[in-house]
Design a protein around this motif. Structure first.
Motif, PDB file in Angstrom:
ATOM      1  N   ARG A 128      32.657  39.338  29.977  1.00  0.00           N
ATOM      2  CA  ARG A 128      33.714  39.764  29.062  1.00  0.00           C
ATOM      3  C   ARG A 128      34.644  38.588  29.799  1.00  0.00           C
ATOM      4  N   THR A 129      35.278  38.108  29.674  1.00  0.00           N
ATOM      5  CA  THR A 129      36.545  37.228  30.623  1.00  0.00           C
ATOM      6  C   THR A 129      37.661  38.286  30.755  1.00  0.00           C
ATOM      7  N   LEU A 130      37.644  38.105  32.029  1.00  0.00           N
ATOM      8  CA  LEU A 130      39.151  39.026  32.425  1.00  0.00           C
ATOM      9  C   LEU A 130      40.409  38.852  32.044  1.00  0.00           C
ATOM     10  N   ARG A 131      40.125  37.965  30.926  1.00  0.00           N
ATOM     11  CA  ARG A 131      41.689  38.116  29.986  1.00  0.00           C
ATOM     12  C   ARG A 131      42.034  39.177  29.254  1.00  0.00           C
ATOM     13  N   SER A 132      40.351  39.621  28.844  1.00  0.00           N
ATOM     14  CA  SER A 132      41.194  41.028  28.303  1.00  0.00           C
ATOM     15  C   SER A 132      40.596  42.383  29.368  1.00  0.00           C
ATOM     16  N   LEU A 133      40.363  42.676  30.529  1.00  0.00           N
ATOM     17  CA  LEU A 133      40.007  43.249  31.234  1.00  0.00           C
ATOM     18  C   LEU A 133      40.497  43.628  32.813  1.00  0.00           C
ATOM     19  N   THR A 134      41.682  45.046  32.597  1.00  0.00           N
ATOM     20  CA  THR A 134      42.093  45.719  32.964  1.00  0.00           C
ATOM     21  C   THR A 134      41.425  46.118  34.497  1.00  0.00           C
ATOM     22  N   VAL A 135      41.663  45.888  35.976  1.00  0.00           N
ATOM     23  CA  VAL A 135      40.381  45.721  36.443  1.00  0.00           C
ATOM     24  C   VAL A 135      41.028  46.684  37.948  1.00  0.00           C
ATOM     25  N   ALA A 136      40.746  47.683  38.527  1.00  0.00           N
ATOM     26  CA  ALA A 136      40.725  48.789  39.642  1.00  0.00           C
ATOM     27  C   ALA A 136      39.526  48.560  40.748  1.00  0.00           C
ATOM     28  N   TRP A 137      40.233  49.043  42.284  1.00  0.00           N
ATOM     29  CA  TRP A 137      39.650  49.151  42.536  1.00  0.00           C
ATOM     30  C   TRP A 137      39.260  50.629  43.807  1.00  0.00           C
ATOM     31  N   PHE A 138      38.190  51.442  43.543  1.00  0.00           N
ATOM     32  CA  PHE A 138      37.827  53.086  43.889  1.00  0.00           C
ATOM     33  C   PHE A 138      37.407  52.423  45.310  1.00  0.00           C
ATOM     34  N   ARG A 139      37.465  53.622  45.933  1.00  0.00           N
ATOM     35  CA  ARG A 139      36.985  53.749  47.379  1.00  0.00           C
ATOM     36  C   ARG A 139      36.904  55.540  47.417  1.00  0.00           C
ATOM     37  N   GLN A 140      35.416  55.457  48.429  1.00  0.00           N
ATOM     38  CA  GLN A 140      35.368  57.372  48.383  1.00  0.00           C
ATOM     39  C   GLN A 140      34.883  56.482  49.448  1.00  0.00           C
ATOM     40  N   ALA A 141      35.317  58.332  50.278  1.00  0.00           N
ATOM     41  CA  ALA A 141      34.107  58.645  52.134  1.00  0.00           C
ATOM     42  C   ALA A 141      33.657  59.260  51.977  1.00  0.00           C
ATOM     43  N   PRO A 142      32.502  59.438  53.166  1.00  0.00           N
ATOM     44  CA  PRO A 142      32.089  60.165  52.088  1.00  0.00           C
ATOM     45  C   PRO A 142      32.596  61.771  52.865  1.00  0.00           C
ATOM     46  N   GLY A 143      32.478  62.807  52.600  1.00  0.00           N
ATOM     47  CA  GLY A 143      32.964  64.697  51.772  1.00  0.00           C
ATOM     48  C   GLY A 143      34.353  64.381  51.378  1.00  0.00           C
ATOM     49  N   LYS A 144      34.997  63.288  50.795  1.00  0.00           N
ATOM     50  CA  LYS A 144      35.747  63.213  50.561  1.00  0.00           C
ATOM     51  C   LYS A 144      35.906  62.410  48.635  1.00  0.00           C
ATOM     52  N   GLU A 145      37.193  62.773  48.016  1.00  0.00           N
ATOM     53  CA  GLU A 145      36.812  62.356  46.879  1.00  0.00           C
ATOM     54  C   GLU A 145      37.465  61.371  46.933  1.00  0.00           C
ATOM     55  N   SER A 198      43.741  40.565  43.353  1.00  0.00           N
ATOM     56  CA  SER A 198      44.137  39.425  42.685  1.00  0.00           C
ATOM     57  C   SER A 198      43.222  39.455  41.764  1.00  0.00           C
ATOM     58  N   ARG A 199      43.372  38.104  40.059  1.00  0.00           N
ATOM     59  CA  ARG A 199      42.367  37.714  40.205  1.00  0.00           C
ATOM     60  C   ARG A 199      42.258  36.408  39.957  1.00  0.00           C
ATOM     61  N   ASP A 200      41.000  36.125  39.852  1.00  0.00           N
ATOM     62  CA  ASP A 200      40.817  33.893  39.710  1.00  0.00           C
ATOM     63  C   ASP A 200      39.970  34.288  37.919  1.00  0.00           C
ATOM     64  N   ILE A 201      41.150  33.691  37.242  1.00  0.00           N
ATOM     65  CA  ILE A 201      39.855  33.616  36.010  1.00  0.00           C
ATOM     66  C   ILE A 201      39.227  32.081  35.410  1.00  0.00           C
ATOM     67  N   THR A 202      39.091  31.711  36.455  1.00  0.00           N
ATOM     68  CA  THR A 202      38.567  30.491  36.838  1.00  0.00           C
ATOM     69  C   THR A 202      36.721  31.194  37.186  1.00  0.00           C
ATOM     70  N   LYS A 203      37.044  31.791  37.963  1.00  0.00           N
ATOM     71  CA  LYS A 203      35.177  32.665  38.625  1.00  0.00           C
ATOM     72  C   LYS A 203      35.780  33.953  37.956  1.00  0.00           C
ATOM     73  N   ASN A 204      36.113  34.421  36.899  1.00  0.00           N
ATOM     74  CA  ASN A 204      35.807  35.639  36.460  1.00  0.00           C
ATOM     75  C   ASN A 204      36.094  36.656  37.429  1.00  0.00           C
TER      76      ASN A 204
END
Length: 124
Positions: free
Chosen positions: A27-44, A71-77
């Motif tokens: 699917r193209t990023l033009r129709s996607l909301t994207v997020a980054w999450f992180r998880q460290a050992p022993g943490k939520e 940020s996002r680069d639509i050309t590279k999805n």
């Protein structure tokens, strides 16, 4: 079906920078909301940053504001997470995730698609 592939993690020293990538397919990023999450050992799992397909970006934790940029680069999805002035407490497995709703909200983990994690380790 959307596939997300995260990459760019590694071992760095405190103060260094890293740029994580999340390549989307199906699917193209033009129709996607994207997020980054992180998880460290022993943490939520922690919400890091989100970018909606409308163009809105949010950063929820004060510890990351001003240091991390999504940020996002639509050309590279592909969505990126630029991380500067890294600290040992940034050490975690970082995941990208996506959904099709036109917004992103702090703390919302209701994402439909998840990439595999990419490990970031920051030494002091």
């Amino acid at each position: 079906q959307v596939q997300l592939v995260g990459s760019g993690g590694g071992l760095v020293q405190a103060g260094d920078s890293l740029r994580l990538s999340c390549a989307a397919s199906g699917r193209t990023l033009r129709s996607l909301t994207v997020a980054w999450f992180r998880q460290a050992p022993g943490k939520e799992r922690e919400f890091v940053a989100g970018n909606s397909w409308r163009g809105d970006s949010i950063y929820c934790a004060d510890s990351m504001k001003g240091r991390f940029t999504i940020s996002r680069d639509i050309t590279k999805n592909t969505v990126y997470l630029q991380m500067n002035s890294l600290k040992p407490e940034d050490t975690a497995n970082y995941y990208c995730a996506a959904h099709q709703r036109p917004y992103t909200v702090c703390g919302d983990s209701r994402y439909d698609y998840w990439g595999q994690g990419t490990q970031v380790t920051v030494s002091s």
